[in-house]
Design a protein around this motif. Structure first.
Motif, PDB file in Angstrom:
ATOM      1  N   ARG A 112       0.847  -1.192   0.000  1.00 26.20           N
ATOM      2  CA  ARG A 112       0.000   0.000   0.000  1.00 26.20           C
ATOM      3  C   ARG A 112       0.882   1.242   0.000  1.00 26.20           C
ATOM      4  NH1 ARG A 112      -4.722   0.129   3.999  1.00 26.20           N
ATOM      5  NH2 ARG A 112      -6.069   0.023   2.166  1.00 26.20           N
ATOM      6  N   GLU A 113       0.440   2.270  -0.735  1.00 23.85           N
ATOM      7  CA  GLU A 113       1.232   3.496  -0.823  1.00 23.85           C
ATOM      8  C   GLU A 113       0.326   4.728  -0.802  1.00 23.85           C
ATOM      9  OE1 GLU A 113       5.189   5.282  -2.070  1.00 23.85           O
ATOM     10  OE2 GLU A 113       4.636   3.579  -3.306  1.00 23.85           O
ATOM     11  N   TYR A 114       0.595   5.631   0.143  1.00 21.37           N
ATOM     12  CA  TYR A 114      -0.104   6.912   0.181  1.00 21.37           C
ATOM     13  C   TYR A 114       0.433   7.803  -0.934  1.00 21.37           C
ATOM     14  CZ  TYR A 114      -1.963   5.625   4.763  1.00 21.37           C
ATOM     15  OH  TYR A 114      -2.627   4.991   5.795  1.00 21.37           O
ATOM     16  N   ILE A 115      -0.463   8.607  -1.510  1.00 19.73           N
ATOM     17  CA  ILE A 115      -0.078   9.411  -2.668  1.00 19.73           C
ATOM     18  C   ILE A 115      -0.916  10.690  -2.729  1.00 19.73           C
ATOM     19  CG2 ILE A 115      -1.698   8.184  -4.205  1.00 19.73           C
ATOM     20  CD1 ILE A 115       0.427   8.428  -6.431  1.00 19.73           C
ATOM     21  N   GLY A 116      -0.267  11.797  -3.131  1.00 20.75           N
ATOM     22  CA  GLY A 116      -1.005  13.012  -3.471  1.00 20.75           C
ATOM     23  C   GLY A 116      -1.038  14.109  -2.451  1.00 20.75           C
ATOM     24  N   ALA A 117      -0.541  13.874  -1.228  1.00 18.46           N
ATOM     25  CA  ALA A 117      -0.685  14.879  -0.175  1.00 18.46           C
ATOM     26  C   ALA A 117       0.278  16.046  -0.331  1.00 18.46           C
ATOM     27  CB  ALA A 117      -0.478  14.233   1.199  1.00 18.46           C
ATOM     28  N   GLU A 118       1.416  15.805  -0.969  1.00 18.29           N
ATOM     29  CA  GLU A 118       2.466  16.829  -0.984  1.00 18.29           C
ATOM     30  C   GLU A 118       2.567  17.591  -2.306  1.00 18.29           C
ATOM     31  OE1 GLU A 118       6.079  15.107   0.444  1.00 18.29           O
ATOM     32  OE2 GLU A 118       5.177  14.491   2.338  1.00 18.29           O
ATOM     33  N   PHE A 119       1.677  17.306  -3.234  1.00 21.26           N
ATOM     34  CA  PHE A 119       1.566  18.065  -4.479  1.00 21.26           C
ATOM     35  C   PHE A 119       2.919  18.186  -5.209  1.00 21.26           C
ATOM     36  CE2 PHE A 119      -2.281  19.011  -2.297  1.00 21.26           C
ATOM     37  CZ  PHE A 119      -3.223  19.296  -3.283  1.00 21.26           C
ATOM     38  N   LYS A 120       3.575  17.036  -5.379  1.00 23.23           N
ATOM     39  CA  LYS A 120       4.857  17.017  -6.087  1.00 23.23           C
ATOM     40  C   LYS A 120       4.719  16.438  -7.498  1.00 23.23           C
ATOM     41  CE  LYS A 120       7.719  16.980  -1.956  1.00 23.23           C
ATOM     42  NZ  LYS A 120       8.817  16.325  -1.184  1.00 23.23           N
ATOM     43  N   ASN A 121       3.495  16.511  -8.011  1.00 25.80           N
ATOM     44  CA  ASN A 121       3.202  16.115  -9.401  1.00 25.80           C
ATOM     45  C   ASN A 121       3.457  14.638  -9.684  1.00 25.80           C
ATOM     46  OD1 ASN A 121       2.447  18.792 -10.236  1.00 25.80           O
ATOM     47  ND2 ASN A 121       4.628  19.301 -10.298  1.00 25.80           N
ATOM     48  N   VAL A 122       3.399  13.812  -8.644  1.00 22.83           N
ATOM     49  CA  VAL A 122       3.547  12.381  -8.873  1.00 22.83           C
ATOM     50  C   VAL A 122       2.242  11.827  -9.454  1.00 22.83           C
ATOM     51  CG1 VAL A 122       2.801  11.711  -6.536  1.00 22.83           C
ATOM     52  CG2 VAL A 122       4.304  10.199  -7.853  1.00 22.83           C
ATOM     53  N   THR A 123       2.350  10.877 -10.361  1.00 20.77           N
ATOM     54  CA  THR A 123       1.179  10.236 -10.968  1.00 20.77           C
ATOM     55  C   THR A 123       1.181   8.744 -10.645  1.00 20.77           C
ATOM     56  OG1 THR A 123       2.295   9.707 -13.050  1.00 20.77           O
ATOM     57  CG2 THR A 123       1.272  11.896 -12.874  1.00 20.77           C
ATOM     58  N   PHE A 124       0.020   8.135 -10.785  1.00 22.15           N
ATOM     59  CA  PHE A 124      -0.071   6.690 -10.574  1.00 22.15           C
ATOM     60  C   PHE A 124       0.892   5.942 -11.499  1.00 22.15           C
ATOM     61  CE2 PHE A 124      -4.639   7.925  -9.654  1.00 22.15           C
ATOM     62  CZ  PHE A 124      -4.562   7.729  -8.286  1.00 22.15           C
ATOM     63  N   ALA A 125       0.952   6.368 -12.741  1.00 23.47           N
ATOM     64  CA  ALA A 125       1.720   5.645 -13.763  1.00 23.47           C
ATOM     65  C   ALA A 125       3.214   5.630 -13.472  1.00 23.47           C
ATOM     66  CB  ALA A 125       1.455   6.248 -15.140  1.00 23.47           C
ATOM     67  N   GLU A 126       3.707   6.596 -12.687  1.00 26.52           N
ATOM     68  CA  GLU A 126       5.139   6.653 -12.371  1.00 26.52           C
ATOM     69  C   GLU A 126       5.546   5.611 -11.343  1.00 26.52           C
ATOM     70  OE1 GLU A 126       6.910  10.902 -12.242  1.00 26.52           O
ATOM     71  OE2 GLU A 126       4.802  11.103 -11.663  1.00 26.52           O
ATOM     72  N   VAL A 127       4.620   5.182 -10.522  1.00 29.87           N
ATOM     73  CA  VAL A 127       4.941   4.278  -9.423  1.00 29.87           C
ATOM     74  C   VAL A 127       5.062   2.846  -9.950  1.00 29.87           C
ATOM     75  CG1 VAL A 127       4.213   3.432  -7.162  1.00 29.87           C
ATOM     76  CG2 VAL A 127       3.656   5.779  -7.856  1.00 29.87           C
ATOM     77  N   PRO A 128       6.175   2.160  -9.681  1.00 28.57           N
ATOM     78  CA  PRO A 128       6.335   0.787 -10.162  1.00 28.57           C
ATOM     79  C   PRO A 128       5.330  -0.154  -9.500  1.00 28.57           C
ATOM     80  CG  PRO A 128       8.106   1.360  -8.654  1.00 28.57           C
ATOM     81  CD  PRO A 128       7.356   2.626  -8.915  1.00 28.57           C
ATOM     82  N   ILE A 129       4.698  -1.000 -10.299  1.00 27.73           N
ATOM     83  CA  ILE A 129       3.686  -1.929  -9.797  1.00 27.73           C
ATOM     84  C   ILE A 129       4.084  -3.345 -10.198  1.00 27.73           C
ATOM     85  CG2 ILE A 129       1.275  -2.649  -9.944  1.00 27.73           C
ATOM     86  CD1 ILE A 129       0.619   0.325 -10.585  1.00 27.73           C
ATOM     87  N   ASN A 130       4.378  -4.155  -9.203  1.00 30.23           N
ATOM     88  CA  ASN A 130       4.704  -5.565  -9.422  1.00 30.23           C
ATOM     89  C   ASN A 130       3.399  -6.330  -9.600  1.00 30.23           C
ATOM     90  OD1 ASN A 130       5.342  -8.372  -8.934  1.00 30.23           O
ATOM     91  ND2 ASN A 130       7.269  -7.728  -7.990  1.00 30.23           N
ATOM     92  N   ARG A 131       3.258  -7.018 -10.696  1.00 26.52           N
ATOM     93  CA  ARG A 131       1.994  -7.692 -10.996  1.00 26.52           C
ATOM     94  C   ARG A 131       1.694  -8.841 -10.045  1.00 26.52           C
ATOM     95  NH1 ARG A 131       3.379 -10.964 -16.626  1.00 26.52           N
ATOM     96  NH2 ARG A 131       4.994 -12.338 -15.758  1.00 26.52           N
ATOM     97  N   ASN A 132       2.687  -9.242  -9.245  1.00 23.86           N
ATOM     98  CA  ASN A 132       2.508 -10.383  -8.342  1.00 23.86           C
ATOM     99  C   ASN A 132       2.180  -9.979  -6.912  1.00 23.86           C
ATOM    100  OD1 ASN A 132       3.106 -12.430 -10.316  1.00 23.86           O
ATOM    101  ND2 ASN A 132       5.247 -11.814 -10.181  1.00 23.86           N
ATOM    102  N   VAL A 133       1.799  -8.713  -6.712  1.00 21.04           N
ATOM    103  CA  VAL A 133       1.325  -8.279  -5.403  1.00 21.04           C
ATOM    104  C   VAL A 133      -0.070  -7.699  -5.544  1.00 21.04           C
ATOM    105  CG1 VAL A 133       3.680  -7.732  -4.660  1.00 21.04           C
ATOM    106  CG2 VAL A 133       2.212  -5.892  -5.532  1.00 21.04           C
ATOM    107  N   GLU A 134      -0.753  -7.568  -4.409  1.00 21.44           N
ATOM    108  CA  GLU A 134      -1.990  -6.787  -4.363  1.00 21.44           C
ATOM    109  C   GLU A 134      -1.572  -5.365  -4.013  1.00 21.44           C
ATOM    110  OE1 GLU A 134      -6.281  -6.415  -2.026  1.00 21.44           O
ATOM    111  OE2 GLU A 134      -4.936  -8.090  -1.571  1.00 21.44           O
ATOM    112  N   PHE A 135      -1.915  -4.407  -4.858  1.00 21.22           N
ATOM    113  CA  PHE A 135      -1.409  -3.042  -4.735  1.00 21.22           C
ATOM    114  C   PHE A 135      -2.554  -2.079  -4.444  1.00 21.22           C
ATOM    115  CE2 PHE A 135       2.339  -0.377  -6.005  1.00 21.22           C
ATOM    116  CZ  PHE A 135       1.776   0.849  -5.749  1.00 21.22           C
ATOM    117  N   HIS A 136      -2.418  -1.322  -3.370  1.00 20.09           N
ATOM    118  CA  HIS A 136      -3.409  -0.297  -3.021  1.00 20.09           C
ATOM    119  C   HIS A 136      -2.759   1.081  -3.051  1.00 20.09           C
ATOM    120  CE1 HIS A 136      -6.074  -3.185  -0.376  1.00 20.09           C
ATOM    121  NE2 HIS A 136      -5.969  -3.573  -1.638  1.00 20.09           N
ATOM    122  N   PHE A 137      -3.240   1.964  -3.899  1.00 17.01           N
ATOM    123  CA  PHE A 137      -2.932   3.381  -3.775  1.00 17.01           C
ATOM    124  C   PHE A 137      -3.909   3.982  -2.766  1.00 17.01           C
ATOM    125  CE2 PHE A 137      -1.168   2.935  -8.145  1.00 17.01           C
ATOM    126  CZ  PHE A 137       0.069   3.526  -7.939  1.00 17.01           C
TER     127      PHE A 137
END
Length: 306
Positions: free
Chosen positions: A36-61
């Motif tokens: 699980r990864e928190y995202i968006g609070a610090e307004f540093k222009n990060v996008t979902f697509a930039e974050v590496p996602i391993n297909r063999n885990v359950e991933f929560h943004f």
């Protein structure tokens, strides 16, 4: 005694010892591949697509944050939530896009947080009934607009007592689940007397409705050792008995046990004991600067067969 037999006996003793720790701590059995990864609070222009996602885990943004203040962040609204994350880079269409691209991805929204408009964000209901009614209505709208799957509770400052907090949050989670608006819920406490008093009251009454405990282990001292981390984990597993308590670290390494100082060693140890229920990170906004190095390592550890 022959060495092979002695070795076998020692292994059995160790297994029994670990099992006893699990029973005493009330730990939910078995490892998990949840990241699980928190995202968006610090307004540093990060996008979902930039974050590496391993297909063999359950991933929560986890979008951070929705807060029951007016849109300026200056006035409480008694449960009428507004969006305070980077909604430009993390929009409804981008939520749909990342979920369509990765079948193992779900997206949640976290409520509260530490501050709003550079001041503490308070949980401060006028009454249980009115707060719950407003919260159910406003969050249902946001969750449906953003195609979300769950909520996370991260209030850290409070007006009102523990029973009020437990009843408001417990009824909110229960209603959203009953209405099939969300499929999971988590809480994000840390080791502070006021915080623990409220979250443990919630856990005692509504723990059966809470799927994950995002315990903020990074709120402990920066000099935390691996053995201390394991001790903290045992304590919180006992406090949130039967819950899936996740391990955690800060992207910038400024608190708790960091990846550079043994976090993954601690996770490997818990995994060997069938007690690693998942890992979460604060936060993608900060991890962007180092190329999400620890996110990749976390997911690789979780994806590795037990």
């Amino acid at each position: 005694m022959e060495m092979p037999k002695l070795f076998t006996i020692l292994l059995l003793i160790e297994a029994l010892f670990v099992s006893q720790i699990q029973v005493q701590a009330g730990a939910a059995p078995g490892n998990s591949d949840l990241f699980r990864e928190y995202i968006g609070a610090e307004f540093k222009n990060v996008t979902f697509a930039e974050v590496p996602i391993n297909r063999n885990v359950e991933f929560h943004f986890i979008l951070s944050f929705a807060i029951d203040y007016d849109t300026s962040g200056t006035s409480l609204t008694n449960g009428d939530f507004n969006i305070f994350w980077d909604s430009y880079n993390l929009s409804p269409s981008q939520v749909s896009s990342i979920k369509n691209a990765h079948s193992n991805v779900k997206v949640a929204v976290s409520l509260g947080g530490d501050t709003v408009a550079s001041k503490y964000a308070y949980f401060s209901p006028s009454s249980v009934d009115s707060w719950v009614s407003n919260a159910v209505s406003s969050l249902t709208r946001i969750i449906k607009q953003y195609h979300l799957d769950g909520i996370d509770i991260d209030y850290e400052h409070f007006h009102g007592d523990s029973d009020t907090f437990a009843e408001c949050i417990g009824r909110l989670i229960t209603t959203l689940k009953t209405n099939k608006v969300i499929s999971f819920a988590s809480i994000a406490p840390f080791d502070n007397d006021q915080v623990q008093e409220r979250y443990l009251a919630l856990w005692r009454k509504y723990g059966h409705q809470i799927d994950y405990v995002n315990f903020q282990f990074y709120a402990y001292d920066k000099e935390t050792t691996v053995s201390q981390f394991i001790s903290y984990f045992n304590t919180q597993s006992s406090n949130y008995k039967g819950g899936k308590v996740l391990t955690s670290f800060l992207s910038d390494g400024s608190g708790g046990l960091s990846p550079a100082n043994g976090f993954f060693t601690a996770c490997e140890r818990l995994k060997s004991q069938q007690r690693l229920h998942g890992i979460f990170v604060w936060c993608a906004d900060e991890s962007k600067a180092n190329g999400f190095r620890s996110e990749k390592q976390s997911q690789a550890l979780l994806a590795c067969p037990n």
